[in-house]
Write an enzyme that holds these catalytic residues in place. Structure first.
Site, PDB file in Angstrom:
ATOM      1  N   SER A  27       0.812  -1.208   0.000  1.00  0.00           N
ATOM      2  CA  SER A  27       0.000   0.000   0.000  1.00  0.00           C
ATOM      3  C   SER A  27       0.853   1.270   0.000  1.00  0.00           C
ATOM      4  O   SER A  27       0.727   2.116  -0.882  1.00  0.00           O
ATOM      5  CB  SER A  27      -0.917  -0.001   1.229  1.00  0.00           C
ATOM      6  OG  SER A  27      -1.639   1.208   1.321  1.00  0.00           O
ATOM      7  N   GLU A  84       5.920  -6.681  11.511  1.00  0.00           N
ATOM      8  CA  GLU A  84       6.363  -7.951  12.083  1.00  0.00           C
ATOM      9  C   GLU A  84       7.519  -8.593  11.327  1.00  0.00           C
ATOM     10  O   GLU A  84       8.162  -9.516  11.828  1.00  0.00           O
ATOM     11  CB  GLU A  84       5.187  -8.928  12.183  1.00  0.00           C
ATOM     12  CG  GLU A  84       4.582  -9.337  10.847  1.00  0.00           C
ATOM     13  CD  GLU A  84       3.452  -8.430  10.395  1.00  0.00           C
ATOM     14  OE1 GLU A  84       2.633  -8.888   9.571  1.00  0.00           O
ATOM     15  OE2 GLU A  84       3.397  -7.263  10.853  1.00  0.00           O
ATOM     16  N   THR A  85       7.807  -8.123  10.103  1.00  0.00           N
ATOM     17  CA  THR A  85       8.914  -8.704   9.333  1.00  0.00           C
ATOM     18  C   THR A  85      10.136  -7.794   9.290  1.00  0.00           C
ATOM     19  O   THR A  85      11.185  -8.196   8.790  1.00  0.00           O
ATOM     20  CB  THR A  85       8.476  -8.990   7.881  1.00  0.00           C
ATOM     21  OG1 THR A  85       8.193  -7.749   7.203  1.00  0.00           O
ATOM     22  CG2 THR A  85       7.229  -9.871   7.854  1.00  0.00           C
ATOM     23  N   HIS A 108       6.347   4.178   9.961  1.00  0.00           N
ATOM     24  CA  HIS A 108       5.694   3.897  11.242  1.00  0.00           C
ATOM     25  C   HIS A 108       6.814   3.564  12.215  1.00  0.00           C
ATOM     26  O   HIS A 108       7.754   2.856  11.868  1.00  0.00           O
ATOM     27  CB  HIS A 108       4.723   2.727  11.108  1.00  0.00           C
ATOM     28  CG  HIS A 108       4.042   2.337  12.396  1.00  0.00           C
ATOM     29  ND1 HIS A 108       3.582   3.258  13.310  1.00  0.00           N
ATOM     30  CD2 HIS A 108       3.736   1.110  12.911  1.00  0.00           C
ATOM     31  CE1 HIS A 108       3.013   2.624  14.323  1.00  0.00           C
ATOM     32  NE2 HIS A 108       3.104   1.324  14.121  1.00  0.00           N
ATOM     33  N   GLU A 195      -5.687   2.825  16.289  1.00  0.00           N
ATOM     34  CA  GLU A 195      -6.104   1.610  15.587  1.00  0.00           C
ATOM     35  C   GLU A 195      -6.912   0.683  16.490  1.00  0.00           C
ATOM     36  O   GLU A 195      -7.949   0.145  16.087  1.00  0.00           O
ATOM     37  CB  GLU A 195      -4.873   0.873  15.069  1.00  0.00           C
ATOM     38  CG  GLU A 195      -4.128   1.587  13.964  1.00  0.00           C
ATOM     39  CD  GLU A 195      -2.756   1.001  13.693  1.00  0.00           C
ATOM     40  OE1 GLU A 195      -2.122   1.400  12.709  1.00  0.00           O
ATOM     41  OE2 GLU A 195      -2.307   0.124  14.474  1.00  0.00           O
TER      42      GLU A 195
END
Length: 348
Positions: A27, A84-85, A108, A195
């Site tokens: 995205s 997470e990666t 982020h 979120e």
């Protein structure tokens, strides 16, 4: 007052002689890479050549190389892969090539703030975080406008971190709308809170519980869907355009009175207590540790939760109703289709 930067504050030439590597083409990756390229900057995309996203990047006219090669060539390395990666990607593909004077960028702050990435002291570490999904970052740029971004500096080894970060924001179009100064801590913790408590977790739970309440009381599921989910966009659009006052000006007096007298009964002080608990677990790292461990364990709990949500009656009813809405973009109707697998990280 917050510090906000615009086009007049940016030096567009700060990165003109540099190579910017975008790692990831999802995205945000596809949007930032194309916007930077169209703004006149030298951009390469770091992807496994066998991934579908690599083929898409090539079709979009991007230069695509392996992630480690991109990190080796680049002056600016922007990590736009899933949170997470990122730690594993950094250790195997980026760290060996993160030489003094380079810039490590993110959109982020999770991996830096919670130390899944611990960069050396001799590189700049910055964040440019567009406050919009990637497809809008791209579309609004092509319309000659931009989406706002947050800017934060974690390390300024070169003395030029702020200038370069603002130039990057200029390149993706954000200085057209405004770039707000923040910190990695503030962006990361507030983003996770938003979120979990409001934008995603809070909103989806509110919608589902409203739907379930009406259906259990004997109302048609289709009517419950329209009242509790479909019309949400109409209300949110009004709020987006002019705040709560704009929404209340536009609805009926009956609706406004119901809002002012009943809303706090549904989302009141008990909810605020829970929100504070959620925020505390974000601030002390509990959520980050939970998410990291979940992925180390293979993401089985996450997968089960995701599958269960797909089977909720509101999704089944909604899919049928949206199928009859010819005005909806075709991609919006395919929200439950399989995603491309997350990238496998190969040691450099």
């Amino acid at each position: 007052m917050a510090t906000v930067f615009y086009e007049k504050d940016a030096n567009p030439n700060a990165l003109k002689s540099k190579t910017i590597a975008i790692l990831g083409y999802g995205s945000q990756g596809h949007a930032q890479a194309q916007n930077l390229r169209d703004s006149g900057y030298k951009v390469i995309v770091g992807l496994d050549p066998d991934r579908p996203s690599a083929q898409q990047a090539k079709a979009d006219g991007m230069v695509v190389v392996a992630p480690d090669e991109a990190a080796k060539r680049a002056d600016w390395i922007q990590i736009l892969t899933p949170d997470e990666t990122q730690g594993e990607l950094y250790e195997s593909q980026i760290k060996p090539y993160l030489h003094p004077g380079k810039v490590l960028g993110v959109s982020h702050g999770f991996s830096i703030h919670f130390k899944t990435i611990q960069p050396p002291n001799d590189v700049d570490v910055v964040m440019i975080a567009p406050k919009s999904p990637g497809h809008l970052v791209r579309r609004i740029y092509t319309e000659g406008r931009g989406v706002p971004s947050l800017l934060a500096i974690h390390q300024d080894a070169t003395g030029r971190a702020h200038e370069n970060a603002l130039c990057y924001a200029y390149g993706i179009g954000s200085t057209r709308a405004g770039v707000l100064q923040t910190t990695f801590k503030e962006e990361t913790e507030s983003d996770l809170f938003g979120e979990q408590a409001v934008l995603c977790g809070g909103l989806t739970s509110l919608i589902k519980k409203g739907f379930e309440t009406l259906v259990e009381a004997g109302y048609q599921p289709e009517v419950a869907y329209f009242e509790c989910l479909h019309e949400m966009k109409l209300i949110v659009d009004l709020i987006y355009e002019g705040g709560l006052a704009r929404m209340r000006y536009s609805i009926s007096n009956t609706a406004e009175y119901g809002d002012l007298t009943r809303g706090n009964e549904v989302v009141g002080d008990e909810t605020r207590v829970k929100m504070k608990e959620i925020l505390a677990r974000i601030q002390d790292g509990t959520f980050a540790r939970e998410w990291i461990e979940e992925n180390k364990a293979g993401g089985k709990k996450f997968a089960a939760l995701r599958d269960a949500e797909k089977k909720h009656p509101i999704e089944e009813v909604g899919a049928k109703l949206r199928g009859m809405m010819s005005w909806l973009h075709k991609d919006a109707k395919k929200a439950t289709t399989a995603r491309e697998p997350e990238p496998k990280v190969v040691n450099a």
